[in-house]
Motif scaffolding. Structure first.
Motif, PDB file in Angstrom:
ATOM      1  N   LYS A  14       0.765   9.070  11.978  1.00  9.53           N
ATOM      2  CA  LYS A  14      -0.397   8.386  12.552  1.00  9.53           C
ATOM      3  C   LYS A  14       0.001   7.321  13.573  1.00  9.53           C
ATOM      4  CE  LYS A  14      -3.350   9.295   8.576  1.00  9.53           C
ATOM      5  NZ  LYS A  14      -4.158   8.726   7.472  1.00  9.53           N
ATOM      6  N   ILE A  15       1.197   6.745  13.383  1.00  9.07           N
ATOM      7  CA  ILE A  15       1.697   5.724  14.305  1.00  9.07           C
ATOM      8  C   ILE A  15       3.165   6.008  14.611  1.00  9.07           C
ATOM      9  CG2 ILE A  15       2.247   3.273  14.619  1.00  9.07           C
ATOM     10  CD1 ILE A  15      -0.070   2.619  12.711  1.00  9.07           C
ATOM     11  N   ARG A  53       0.849  -1.194   0.000  1.00  6.06           N
ATOM     12  CA  ARG A  53       0.000   0.000   0.000  1.00  6.06           C
ATOM     13  C   ARG A  53       0.885   1.245   0.000  1.00  6.06           C
ATOM     14  NH1 ARG A  53      -3.338  -1.054   5.293  1.00  6.06           N
ATOM     15  NH2 ARG A  53      -4.251   0.955   4.752  1.00  6.06           N
ATOM     16  N   ASP A  54       0.300   2.376  -0.278  1.00  5.58           N
ATOM     17  CA  ASP A  54       1.078   3.623  -0.355  1.00  5.58           C
ATOM     18  C   ASP A  54       1.193   4.262   1.035  1.00  5.58           C
ATOM     19  OD1 ASP A  54       2.553   5.594  -1.595  1.00  5.58           O
ATOM     20  OD2 ASP A  54       0.789   6.822  -2.022  1.00  5.58           O
ATOM     21  N   ILE A  55       1.747   3.499   1.976  1.00  9.68           N
ATOM     22  CA  ILE A  55       1.914   3.978   3.348  1.00  9.68           C
ATOM     23  C   ILE A  55       3.375   4.388   3.539  1.00  9.68           C
ATOM     24  CG2 ILE A  55       1.718   3.406   5.802  1.00  9.68           C
ATOM     25  CD1 ILE A  55      -0.964   3.384   4.335  1.00  9.68           C
ATOM     26  N   LYS A  56       3.595   5.640   3.903  1.00 13.61           N
ATOM     27  CA  LYS A  56       4.954   6.172   4.020  1.00 13.61           C
ATOM     28  C   LYS A  56       5.539   5.894   5.407  1.00 13.61           C
ATOM     29  CE  LYS A  56       4.097   9.731   0.565  1.00 13.61           C
ATOM     30  NZ  LYS A  56       3.911  11.172   0.302  1.00 13.61           N
ATOM     31  N   ILE A  57       6.744   5.319   5.403  1.00 16.18           N
ATOM     32  CA  ILE A  57       7.423   4.881   6.627  1.00 16.18           C
ATOM     33  C   ILE A  57       8.731   5.647   6.796  1.00 16.18           C
ATOM     34  CG2 ILE A  57       8.503   2.892   7.790  1.00 16.18           C
ATOM     35  CD1 ILE A  57       6.647   1.097   6.053  1.00 16.18           C
ATOM     36  N   TYR A  58       9.100   5.921   8.047  1.00 10.76           N
ATOM     37  CA  TYR A  58      10.387   6.573   8.354  1.00 10.76           C
ATOM     38  C   TYR A  58      11.063   5.790   9.465  1.00 10.76           C
ATOM     39  CZ  TYR A  58      13.646  10.547   8.865  1.00 10.76           C
ATOM     40  OH  TYR A  58      14.768  11.358   8.882  1.00 10.76           O
ATOM     41  N   LEU A  59      12.374   5.588   9.323  1.00 10.69           N
ATOM     42  CA  LEU A  59      13.159   4.871  10.323  1.00 10.69           C
ATOM     43  C   LEU A  59      14.076   5.848  11.048  1.00 10.69           C
ATOM     44  CD1 LEU A  59      14.284   1.755   8.206  1.00 10.69           C
ATOM     45  CD2 LEU A  59      12.150   2.063   9.479  1.00 10.69           C
ATOM     46  N   VAL A  88       4.966  11.375   6.345  1.00  6.17           N
ATOM     47  CA  VAL A  88       5.161  10.063   6.974  1.00  6.17           C
ATOM     48  C   VAL A  88       3.931   9.684   7.796  1.00  6.17           C
ATOM     49  CG1 VAL A  88       6.540   8.775   8.668  1.00  6.17           C
ATOM     50  CG2 VAL A  88       7.677  10.310   7.028  1.00  6.17           C
ATOM     51  N   GLU A  89       3.514   8.434   7.655  1.00  9.39           N
ATOM     52  CA  GLU A  89       2.370   7.936   8.425  1.00  9.39           C
ATOM     53  C   GLU A  89       2.800   6.992   9.545  1.00  9.39           C
ATOM     54  OE1 GLU A  89      -1.078   7.115   5.364  1.00  9.39           O
ATOM     55  OE2 GLU A  89       0.873   7.188   4.365  1.00  9.39           O
ATOM     56  N   VAL A  90       3.888   6.245   9.309  1.00  5.72           N
ATOM     57  CA  VAL A  90       4.374   5.282  10.301  1.00  5.72           C
ATOM     58  C   VAL A  90       5.836   5.601  10.628  1.00  5.72           C
ATOM     59  CG1 VAL A  90       4.793   2.859  10.832  1.00  5.72           C
ATOM     60  CG2 VAL A  90       2.809   3.504   9.445  1.00  5.72           C
ATOM     61  N   LEU A  91       6.092   5.902  11.896  1.00  8.10           N
ATOM     62  CA  LEU A  91       7.437   6.238  12.357  1.00  8.10           C
ATOM     63  C   LEU A  91       7.916   5.170  13.341  1.00  8.10           C
ATOM     64  CD1 LEU A  91       9.863   8.197  12.781  1.00  8.10           C
ATOM     65  CD2 LEU A  91       8.469   9.347  14.529  1.00  8.10           C
ATOM     66  N   PHE A  92       9.006   4.486  12.977  1.00  2.00           N
ATOM     67  CA  PHE A  92       9.625   3.521  13.888  1.00  2.00           C
ATOM     68  C   PHE A  92      10.829   4.195  14.539  1.00  2.00           C
ATOM     69  CE2 PHE A  92       7.631   0.606  10.725  1.00  2.00           C
ATOM     70  CZ  PHE A  92       6.785  -0.067  11.600  1.00  2.00           C
ATOM     71  N   VAL A  93      10.858   4.168  15.873  1.00  2.00           N
ATOM     72  CA  VAL A  93      11.910   4.859  16.625  1.00  2.00           C
ATOM     73  C   VAL A  93      12.747   3.846  17.400  1.00  2.00           C
ATOM     74  CG1 VAL A  93      12.410   6.672  18.300  1.00  2.00           C
ATOM     75  CG2 VAL A  93      10.373   6.856  16.849  1.00  2.00           C
ATOM     76  N   ASN A 116      14.762  19.078  15.608  1.00  2.00           N
ATOM     77  CA  ASN A 116      13.705  19.890  15.006  1.00  2.00           C
ATOM     78  C   ASN A 116      13.670  19.720  13.493  1.00  2.00           C
ATOM     79  OD1 ASN A 116      12.934  20.917  17.532  1.00  2.00           O
ATOM     80  ND2 ASN A 116      14.445  22.570  17.414  1.00  2.00           N
ATOM     81  N   LYS A 117      14.841  19.621  12.880  1.00  2.00           N
ATOM     82  CA  LYS A 117      14.922  19.428  11.429  1.00  2.00           C
ATOM     83  C   LYS A 117      14.405  18.042  11.030  1.00  2.00           C
ATOM     84  CE  LYS A 117      18.821  22.589  10.692  1.00  2.00           C
ATOM     85  NZ  LYS A 117      20.260  22.696  10.326  1.00  2.00           N
ATOM     86  N   ILE A 118      14.699  17.040  11.870  1.00  4.52           N
ATOM     87  CA  ILE A 118      14.226  15.674  11.608  1.00  4.52           C
ATOM     88  C   ILE A 118      12.698  15.625  11.653  1.00  4.52           C
ATOM     89  CG2 ILE A 118      14.158  13.313  12.506  1.00  4.52           C
ATOM     90  CD1 ILE A 118      17.065  13.860  13.564  1.00  4.52           C
ATOM     91  N   ILE A 119      12.124  16.244  12.685  1.00  2.00           N
ATOM     92  CA  ILE A 119      10.670  16.272  12.819  1.00  2.00           C
ATOM     93  C   ILE A 119      10.037  16.994  11.631  1.00  2.00           C
ATOM     94  CG2 ILE A 119       8.736  17.176  14.197  1.00  2.00           C
ATOM     95  CD1 ILE A 119      10.492  16.652  16.695  1.00  2.00           C
ATOM     96  N   GLU A 120      10.678  18.083  11.214  1.00  2.00           N
ATOM     97  CA  GLU A 120      10.193  18.851  10.057  1.00  2.00           C
ATOM     98  C   GLU A 120      10.230  17.978   8.796  1.00  2.00           C
ATOM     99  OE1 GLU A 120      11.315  23.013   7.712  1.00  2.00           O
ATOM    100  OE2 GLU A 120      12.112  22.670   9.731  1.00  2.00           O
ATOM    101  N   GLU A 121      11.321  17.234   8.639  1.00  2.00           N
ATOM    102  CA  GLU A 121      11.454  16.349   7.477  1.00  2.00           C
ATOM    103  C   GLU A 121      10.371  15.265   7.493  1.00  2.00           C
ATOM    104  OE1 GLU A 121      14.578  13.173   5.408  1.00  2.00           O
ATOM    105  OE2 GLU A 121      14.950  13.902   7.425  1.00  2.00           O
TER     106      GLU A 121
END
Length: 245
Positions: free
Chosen positions: A181-182, A100-106, A155-160, A144-149
């Motif tokens: 969103k997550i 699906r077109d769900i955007k993820i960030y690591l 991004v919809e799903v952020l894994f930290v 702050n720059k990372i959050i802005e990016e």
């Protein structure tokens, strides 16, 4: 959703399949959902850290990560049906949404690790949409720059992957800035995906001895591992004192 209270930390009564469905439902709501993966070590951390305890009580989903949590539920005569390991949940969810077109960030881990994790995930799931990565060694200005990016890329799903309790505290601190969103804390998952670290063999995981494998491989972790027998003793001493929410 039924929640089990283990020493003040809420644990959701979910199976892996149910947890994945819950995450998919979170994507339908236009707000941040915080996901945590409490294991015995995290529960013991929260006993001494009021801020961490408060955060774990204000998440949207806490999966039972750790055979010790399942053990405690059985001792308290309110058994959870299965362990839902954070790493496995992350991988199952990525697999499910990869087409699906769900955007993820690591976000997190050592330099190059998150990027290598992305490369390996894209090999595994060619259609997955990982739109960005950043290591976990960032300054306040860089944060702050990372959050802005993250926000600018939709991004919809952020894994930290900052390790507990840092990752959950970071998510909670920035909960009003993040437009995802997550947001889910995933500990050392990027290291495993990147091939830098190995998970315990299946038999160890099946028998609830993943901690033993990690101790054999990383003996310097013994101080952190002391939380496990302390947790087990606390469970046995408090038998029968678990509440339902």
């Amino acid at each position: 959703m039924e929640r089990l209270d283990i020493f003040g930390v809420p644990i959701d009564r979910v199976t892996m399949k149910q947890a994945v469905e819950i995450l998919k439902n979170f994507l339908q709501e236009d707000r941040l959902h915080i996901v945590a993966t409490p294991n015995p070590e995290i529960v013991m951390m929260a006993q001494k850290d009021k801020e961490y305890m408060e955060i774990l009580n204000n998440t949207d989903l806490n999966v039972p990560d750790g055979s010790g949590i399942v053990f405690a539920s059985k001792v308290f005569k309110n058994p959870l049906s299965e362990r839902v390991a954070g790493f496995d949940l992350m991988m199952e969810f990525i697999k499910d949404i990869s087409s699906r077109d769900i955007k993820i960030y690591l976000l997190g881990s050592a330099p190059q690790i998150a990027e290598q994790a992305r490369v390996n995930l894209e090999k595994l799931y060619p259609s997955v949409k990982i739109v960005g990565t950043h290591h976990g060694y960032f300054t306040q200005e860089e944060e702050n720059k990372i959050i802005e990016e993250i926000n600018n890329k939709g991004v919809e799903v952020l894994f930290v992957a900052l390790g507990a309790p840092k990752q959950e505290k970071w998510i909670y601190k920035n909960r009003n800035k993040l437009k995802v969103k997550i947001a889910m804390g995933v500990g050392g998952s990027f290291d495993v995906i990147a091939g830098k670290a190995k998970r315990a063999p299946y038999l160890y995981r099946k028998l609830g001895l993943e901690w033993l494998y990690r101790l054999i491989k990383e003996p310097w972790r013994y101080k952190r591992m002391m939380a496990l027998p302390k947790f087990a003793l606390k469970v046995l001493l408090h038998k029968g004192k678990v509440d339902m929410r």
